[in-house]
Enzyme design. Structure first.
Site: not given
Ligand code: DX5
Ligand code: ZN
Length: 214
Positions: A7, A32, A34, A36, A65, A67, A136, A144, A174-176, A196
């Site tokens: 990401s 990836h 993002d 937003m 992605h 959002m 998600m 993070g 996606d996430g953590g 990410g």
């Molecule tokens: C969160 C994003 C993710 C984010 C993931 O809303 O959609 O793609 O960048 O970041 P990490 O891997 O650090 O959780």
């Molecule tokens: Zn994402």
């Protein structure tokens, strides 16, 4: 399938070209991206003009992605900006079927994203249309954050649904995601992992991408 989609939200925005070139050289599969809007999620990242610049340097598919609220309004803009895969949130689409068809008709791969609080069973009538479903594993908006453990159950449920109705559909998480939970996610049935912070905050991003893929 075991694909990695780092990401760019965690990249150095002042050195995006450098970070994209690192990813070009790496073993990652997709990039990836993002987007937003500060309404669907509390944070604002960037929009089409930045995606267009990312596309100029990227030599791998852009996994965009969205959002944002009402993502159907922007399908053609993101096609023009260079998205190869466009995913929209279940929670943000009033006419999900129409939006997925619009993405396909524009010549991109399409996918639905589910927030941690949205049930996999809601995809019964759309998974057939999807090239990818993105689960998600954090509440979207920030990099993070801590991985939500219930994601393993959702991956397994989605695997069963895809086996039954949509064998073409890839499962993305996606996430953590990190080098500890990545093998467990692949074992549960995931095909694509987004990472990410695990990549960009590591001492050796190239090595981390390689580890995540194993
Ligand atoms: C969160 C994003 C993710 C984010 C993931 O809303 O959609 O793609 O960048 O970041 P990490 O891997 O650090 O959780
Ligand atoms: Zn994402």
């Amino acid at each position: 399938m075991k694909l990695i989609s780092p990401s760019l939200l965690s990249a150095d925005f002042g050195n995006l070209q450098r970070d994209i070139e690192m990813l070009n050289e790496s073993e990652c599969d997709w990039l990836h991206v993002d987007v937003m809007d500060g309404v669907f999620v509390p944070n604002i990242s960037f929009g089409q003009p930045v995606v267009k610049h990312i596309k100029r340097h990227a030599r791998k598919p852009l996994d965009v992605h969205l959002m944002i609220v009402d993502p159907g309004r922007y399908v053609n803009d993101f096609k023009e900006a260079g998205a190869d895969i466009l995913t929209v949130h279940y929670e943000a689409c009033t006419h999900l079927d129409r939006t997925l068809h619009a993405i396909k008709d524009a010549g991109m791969k399409c996918g639905v994203v589910l927030n941690p609080g949205t049930a996999v069973s809601l995809l019964e009538d759309t998974v057939q249309l999807c090239d990818v479903v993105l689960l998600m594993s954090v509440n979207p908006g920030f990099g993070g954050q801590k991985f939500i453990e219930n994601t393993y159950n959702k991956v397994k449920q989605l695997r069963a649904l895809c086996d039954r109705k949509a064998p073409q559909c890839l499962i993305e998480v996606d996430g953590g995601v990190n080098t500890t939970n990545a093998p467990l996610l692949f074992a549960a049935g995931a095909d694509v992992l987004v990472a990410g912070n695990a990549v960009f905050k590591s001492e050796n991003p190239l090595e981390t991408i390689k580890l995540l893929k194993q």
